[in-house]
Design a protein around this motif. Structure first.
Motif, PDB file in Angstrom:
ATOM      1  N   ASN A  58     -63.852 -62.374 -84.531  1.00 52.72           N
ATOM      2  CA  ASN A  58     -64.599 -63.021 -85.611  1.00 52.72           C
ATOM      3  C   ASN A  58     -63.888 -62.928 -86.949  1.00 52.72           C
ATOM      4  O   ASN A  58     -64.302 -63.578 -87.922  1.00 52.72           O
ATOM      5  CB  ASN A  58     -65.991 -62.400 -85.729  1.00 52.72           C
ATOM      6  CG  ASN A  58     -65.935 -60.910 -86.053  1.00 52.72           C
ATOM      7  OD1 ASN A  58     -65.183 -60.171 -85.435  1.00 52.72           O
ATOM      8  ND2 ASN A  58     -66.737 -60.484 -87.015  1.00 52.72           N
ATOM      9  N   LEU A  59     -62.798 -62.149 -87.010  1.00 57.68           N
ATOM     10  CA  LEU A  59     -62.050 -62.003 -88.259  1.00 57.68           C
ATOM     11  C   LEU A  59     -60.785 -62.844 -88.224  1.00 57.68           C
ATOM     12  O   LEU A  59     -60.261 -63.149 -87.154  1.00 57.68           O
ATOM     13  CB  LEU A  59     -61.676 -60.535 -88.488  1.00 57.68           C
ATOM     14  CG  LEU A  59     -62.832 -59.543 -88.592  1.00 57.68           C
ATOM     15  CD1 LEU A  59     -62.287 -58.131 -88.804  1.00 57.68           C
ATOM     16  CD2 LEU A  59     -63.780 -59.931 -89.724  1.00 57.68           C
ATOM     17  N   ASP A  60     -60.292 -63.211 -89.414  1.00 62.69           N
ATOM     18  CA  ASP A  60     -59.070 -64.009 -89.458  1.00 62.69           C
ATOM     19  C   ASP A  60     -57.839 -63.120 -89.277  1.00 62.69           C
ATOM     20  O   ASP A  60     -57.941 -61.894 -89.121  1.00 62.69           O
ATOM     21  CB  ASP A  60     -58.987 -64.838 -90.747  1.00 62.69           C
ATOM     22  CG  ASP A  60     -58.919 -63.986 -92.013  1.00 62.69           C
ATOM     23  OD1 ASP A  60     -58.524 -62.798 -91.933  1.00 62.69           O
ATOM     24  OD2 ASP A  60     -59.267 -64.497 -93.097  1.00 62.69           O
ATOM     25  N   VAL A  61     -56.678 -63.742 -89.295  1.00 61.29           N
ATOM     26  CA  VAL A  61     -55.429 -63.020 -89.025  1.00 61.29           C
ATOM     27  C   VAL A  61     -55.189 -61.915 -90.043  1.00 61.29           C
ATOM     28  O   VAL A  61     -54.882 -60.774 -89.684  1.00 61.29           O
ATOM     29  CB  VAL A  61     -54.233 -64.008 -89.006  1.00 61.29           C
ATOM     30  CG1 VAL A  61     -52.920 -63.249 -88.907  1.00 61.29           C
ATOM     31  CG2 VAL A  61     -54.372 -64.991 -87.851  1.00 61.29           C
ATOM     32  N   VAL A  62     -55.354 -62.219 -91.322  1.00 57.97           N
ATOM     33  CA  VAL A  62     -55.124 -61.215 -92.364  1.00 57.97           C
ATOM     34  C   VAL A  62     -56.054 -60.030 -92.185  1.00 57.97           C
ATOM     35  O   VAL A  62     -55.628 -58.863 -92.246  1.00 57.97           O
ATOM     36  CB  VAL A  62     -55.318 -61.834 -93.766  1.00 57.97           C
ATOM     37  CG1 VAL A  62     -55.188 -60.750 -94.839  1.00 57.97           C
ATOM     38  CG2 VAL A  62     -54.306 -62.930 -94.021  1.00 57.97           C
ATOM     39  N   SER A  63     -57.318 -60.295 -91.947  1.00 57.37           N
ATOM     40  CA  SER A  63     -58.301 -59.212 -91.796  1.00 57.37           C
ATOM     41  C   SER A  63     -57.980 -58.341 -90.596  1.00 57.37           C
ATOM     42  O   SER A  63     -58.175 -57.121 -90.630  1.00 57.37           O
ATOM     43  CB  SER A  63     -59.713 -59.801 -91.662  1.00 57.37           C
ATOM     44  OG  SER A  63     -60.070 -60.520 -92.820  1.00 57.37           O
TER      45      SER A  63
ATOM     46  N   PRO B  46     -59.332 -67.787 -87.828  1.00 58.88           N
ATOM     47  CA  PRO B  46     -59.990 -66.726 -87.053  1.00 58.88           C
ATOM     48  C   PRO B  46     -59.244 -66.490 -85.742  1.00 58.88           C
ATOM     49  O   PRO B  46     -58.746 -67.434 -85.116  1.00 58.88           O
ATOM     50  CB  PRO B  46     -61.394 -67.288 -86.800  1.00 58.88           C
ATOM     51  CG  PRO B  46     -61.599 -68.309 -87.873  1.00 58.88           C
ATOM     52  CD  PRO B  46     -60.249 -68.904 -88.133  1.00 58.88           C
ATOM     53  N   VAL B  47     -59.165 -65.246 -85.316  1.00 60.67           N
ATOM     54  CA  VAL B  47     -58.457 -64.916 -84.088  1.00 60.67           C
ATOM     55  C   VAL B  47     -59.073 -65.639 -82.886  1.00 60.67           C
ATOM     56  O   VAL B  47     -58.367 -65.984 -81.931  1.00 60.67           O
ATOM     57  CB  VAL B  47     -58.450 -63.384 -83.868  1.00 60.67           C
ATOM     58  CG1 VAL B  47     -58.054 -63.020 -82.447  1.00 60.67           C
ATOM     59  CG2 VAL B  47     -57.501 -62.735 -84.856  1.00 60.67           C
ATOM     60  N   ALA B  48     -60.368 -65.889 -82.933  1.00 55.25           N
ATOM     61  CA  ALA B  48     -61.032 -66.596 -81.835  1.00 55.25           C
ATOM     62  C   ALA B  48     -60.442 -67.979 -81.609  1.00 55.25           C
ATOM     63  O   ALA B  48     -60.527 -68.526 -80.499  1.00 55.25           O
ATOM     64  CB  ALA B  48     -62.528 -66.713 -82.107  1.00 55.25           C
ATOM     65  N   GLY B  49     -59.815 -68.556 -82.638  1.00 53.23           N
ATOM     66  CA  GLY B  49     -59.235 -69.887 -82.526  1.00 53.23           C
ATOM     67  C   GLY B  49     -57.769 -69.887 -82.148  1.00 53.23           C
ATOM     68  O   GLY B  49     -57.134 -70.943 -82.111  1.00 53.23           O
ATOM     69  N   LEU B  50     -57.201 -68.727 -81.847  1.00 55.69           N
ATOM     70  CA  LEU B  50     -55.779 -68.622 -81.509  1.00 55.69           C
ATOM     71  C   LEU B  50     -55.562 -68.595 -80.003  1.00 55.69           C
ATOM     72  O   LEU B  50     -56.437 -68.168 -79.242  1.00 55.69           O
ATOM     73  CB  LEU B  50     -55.182 -67.355 -82.115  1.00 55.69           C
ATOM     74  CG  LEU B  50     -55.235 -67.202 -83.640  1.00 55.69           C
ATOM     75  CD1 LEU B  50     -54.604 -65.873 -84.052  1.00 55.69           C
ATOM     76  CD2 LEU B  50     -54.539 -68.361 -84.330  1.00 55.69           C
TER      77      LEU B  50
END
Length: 256
Positions: free
Chosen positions: A95-100, A140-144
């Motif tokens: 649920n968090l993006d790459v930076v987070s 978001p990592v979910a989209g990778l």
């Protein structure tokens, strides 16, 4: 003569009850070198990786950094010594993006506020150094893809400027294109000066990036090969026990 290895393991033993997982295992790791650790299931590869990562303590043996004895009593002790490990579960928050994800638990601040701009800039720089294809560090990592998630996990280890990076089956269950992307990251880690341990069952991947191939069988060293010279048949013979030792003229050289 070649300098002392960055990390050296000597005579490492590890037992779980009646099972001897590792027996007198030796391993040398040098800067700018990818060492592939291969072997059949239950050969001791993951156990050895956990010893290096500080997850497990050896029952016997010696560990040295730059020729000096050290104790890797915990993952935090490993990180303090400059050892970073990426296990198969990756431990990412979808649920968090790459930076987070990169800075989770080690966020940087300016006064009382997060240094969002600085973290984002460094995240881009690290991913660029790995030649990562992630379109945005705010995705978001979910989209990778699975390969891109490996990129994030590997990039996260670089925040602490490690000297040794251990990758446990980083290409497992990846597509051909995703595997090629991760192998490029491994080559980038080597080019950046890190000592890299690649644990893999995939001999194609191993041949593609390994400078040296170390074989474990039943928790023991059973072969050391120069990556560019070793044949598939030689490695499989060492893995299966058809060949107990590597011929002296094919062994990986410890000195230059």
């Amino acid at each position: 003569m070649r300098p002392s290895p960055t990390l050296a393991l000597r005579g490492i033993d590890k037992r779980f009850g009646h099972v001897q997982a590792l027996s007198e295992v030796d391993l040398d790791l040098y800067p700018r070198e990818v060492v592939a650790l291969v072997g059949d299931n239950a050969a001791g590869k993951s156990t050895l990786a956990k010893v290096i990562a500080g997850v497990l303590s050896p029952d016997a043996g010696l560990i040295e950094m730059d020729g000096a004895p050290v104790t890797i009593s915990s993952p935090s002790a490993a990180r303090a010594l400059g050892i970073a490990t990426v296990f198969q579960d990756l431990a990412l928050c979808e649920n968090l993006d790459v930076v987070s994800n990169l800075y989770l638990g080690q966020e940087r601040r300016i006064g009382r506020r997060l240094d969002e701009e600085g973290m984002e800039e460094e995240a881009r720089s690290i991913l660029h150094s790995l030649t990562s294809r992630i379109p945005s560090v705010r995705t978001p990592v979910a989209g990778l893809s699975a390969g891109q998630r490996q990129s994030v996990a590997i990039a996260r280890t670089l925040l602490g400027s490690p000297r040794v990076v251990v990758l446990d089956e980083p290409t497992a269950s990846l597509s051909v294109s995703q595997t090629a992307e991760v192998l490029t990251h491994i080559q980038s880690l080597r080019d950046l000066g890190h000592a890299v341990v690649l644990i893999s069952h995939n001999m194609t991947d191993v041949h593609a990036v390994a400078d040296r191939i170390e074989v474990l069988r039943h928790g023991r060293n059973n072969g050391s090969f120069v990556g560019a010279d070793a044949s598939y048949e030689e490695i499989i013979a060492a893995v299966t026990g058809a060949s107990p030792l590597v011929p002296p003229d094919r062994q990986a050289r410890r000195t230059a």
